[in-house]
Write a protein that holds these residues in place. Sequence first.
Motif, PDB file in Angstrom:
ATOM      1  N   CYS A  45      40.224  42.937  50.801  1.00 16.19           N
ATOM      2  CA  CYS A  45      39.366  42.498  49.697  1.00 16.19           C
ATOM      3  C   CYS A  45      39.483  43.439  48.504  1.00 16.19           C
ATOM      4  O   CYS A  45      39.464  43.009  47.355  1.00 16.19           O
ATOM      5  CB  CYS A  45      37.925  42.393  50.162  1.00 16.19           C
ATOM      6  N   LYS A  46      39.616  44.724  48.771  1.00 15.23           N
ATOM      7  CA  LYS A  46      39.776  45.704  47.698  1.00 15.23           C
ATOM      8  C   LYS A  46      41.066  45.447  46.924  1.00 15.23           C
ATOM      9  O   LYS A  46      41.081  45.477  45.696  1.00 15.23           O
ATOM     10  CB  LYS A  46      39.788  47.113  48.300  1.00 15.23           C
ATOM     11  N   MET A  47      42.153  45.142  47.624  1.00 14.18           N
ATOM     12  CA  MET A  47      43.435  44.901  46.970  1.00 14.18           C
ATOM     13  C   MET A  47      43.447  43.568  46.221  1.00 14.18           C
ATOM     14  O   MET A  47      44.087  43.450  45.181  1.00 14.18           O
ATOM     15  CB  MET A  47      44.571  44.966  47.991  1.00 14.18           C
ATOM     16  N   ILE A  48      42.736  42.569  46.728  1.00 15.60           N
ATOM     17  CA  ILE A  48      42.621  41.293  46.016  1.00 15.60           C
ATOM     18  C   ILE A  48      41.940  41.526  44.670  1.00 15.60           C
ATOM     19  O   ILE A  48      42.373  41.018  43.639  1.00 15.60           O
ATOM     20  CB  ILE A  48      41.855  40.253  46.857  1.00 15.60           C
ATOM     21  N   ASP A  49      40.873  42.311  44.665  1.00 18.11           N
ATOM     22  CA  ASP A  49      40.164  42.617  43.428  1.00 18.11           C
ATOM     23  C   ASP A  49      41.038  43.425  42.476  1.00 18.11           C
ATOM     24  O   ASP A  49      41.068  43.152  41.278  1.00 18.11           O
ATOM     25  CB  ASP A  49      38.879  43.381  43.746  1.00 18.11           C
ATOM     26  N   LEU A  50      41.770  44.399  42.995  1.00 17.63           N
ATOM     27  CA  LEU A  50      42.667  45.190  42.162  1.00 17.63           C
ATOM     28  C   LEU A  50      43.745  44.306  41.536  1.00 17.63           C
ATOM     29  O   LEU A  50      44.086  44.453  40.364  1.00 17.63           O
ATOM     30  CB  LEU A  50      43.310  46.309  42.986  1.00 17.63           C
ATOM     31  N   GLY A  51      44.268  43.358  42.294  1.00 18.25           N
ATOM     32  CA  GLY A  51      45.261  42.428  41.761  1.00 18.25           C
ATOM     33  C   GLY A  51      44.693  41.566  40.644  1.00 18.25           C
ATOM     34  O   GLY A  51      45.373  41.273  39.659  1.00 18.25           O
ATOM     35  N   ALA A  52      43.427  41.168  40.784  1.00  9.04           N
ATOM     36  CA  ALA A  52      42.785  40.371  39.733  1.00  9.04           C
ATOM     37  C   ALA A  52      42.654  41.190  38.454  1.00  9.04           C
ATOM     38  O   ALA A  52      42.858  40.669  37.354  1.00  9.04           O
ATOM     39  CB  ALA A  52      41.420  39.878  40.202  1.00  9.04           C
ATOM     40  N   TRP A  53      42.335  42.481  38.580  1.00 13.35           N
ATOM     41  CA  TRP A  53      42.267  43.345  37.400  1.00 13.35           C
ATOM     42  C   TRP A  53      43.651  43.486  36.783  1.00 13.35           C
ATOM     43  O   TRP A  53      43.818  43.454  35.572  1.00 13.35           O
ATOM     44  CB  TRP A  53      41.724  44.728  37.761  1.00 13.35           C
ATOM     45  N   GLY A  54      44.664  43.660  37.622  1.00  9.09           N
ATOM     46  CA  GLY A  54      46.028  43.808  37.118  1.00  9.09           C
ATOM     47  C   GLY A  54      46.519  42.562  36.399  1.00  9.09           C
ATOM     48  O   GLY A  54      47.311  42.644  35.461  1.00  9.09           O
ATOM     49  N   ASN A  55      46.066  41.392  36.834  1.00  9.53           N
ATOM     50  CA  ASN A  55      46.447  40.134  36.196  1.00  9.53           C
ATOM     51  C   ASN A  55      45.544  39.782  35.017  1.00  9.53           C
ATOM     52  O   ASN A  55      45.630  38.687  34.470  1.00  9.53           O
ATOM     53  CB  ASN A  55      46.404  38.989  37.214  1.00  9.53           C
ATOM     54  N   GLU A  56      44.650  40.698  34.664  1.00  8.55           N
ATOM     55  CA  GLU A  56      43.716  40.527  33.552  1.00  8.55           C
ATOM     56  C   GLU A  56      42.834  39.296  33.713  1.00  8.55           C
ATOM     57  O   GLU A  56      42.528  38.586  32.758  1.00  8.55           O
ATOM     58  CB  GLU A  56      44.455  40.502  32.216  1.00  8.55           C
ATOM     59  N   GLU A  57      42.390  39.048  34.958  1.00 12.00           N
ATOM     60  CA  GLU A  57      41.498  37.919  35.210  1.00 12.00           C
ATOM     61  C   GLU A  57      40.057  38.253  34.838  1.00 12.00           C
ATOM     62  O   GLU A  57      39.243  37.358  34.676  1.00 12.00           O
ATOM     63  CB  GLU A  57      41.591  37.501  36.674  1.00 12.00           C
TER      64      GLU A  57
END
Length: 78
Positions: A45-57
């Motif tokens: 879940c932590k990495m999913i959230d980090l990916g969303a930040w990286g994709n500028e969601e």
Amino acid sequence: MTTPAAPSSPPSSNPDAPVVNCPTCGQATLFARSNRFRPFCSERCKMIDLGAWGNEEFRVPVQTPPQDAQYGDPRFED
């Protein structure tokens, strides 16, 4: 065939620590130092959230100045 694991209850290592919902999946999780992924329930879940930040969601809405404004917002210029 294996059955999916039922959502586990939050660990009870610290009864004074608050229980919060994971921002990604909504599962109850302990918000304490013993949970190294807090406020998330797992590394996944932590990495999913980090990916969303990286994709500028996650964005903060802003009002952009007009294209013809030379230095930015004309309301603040003299």
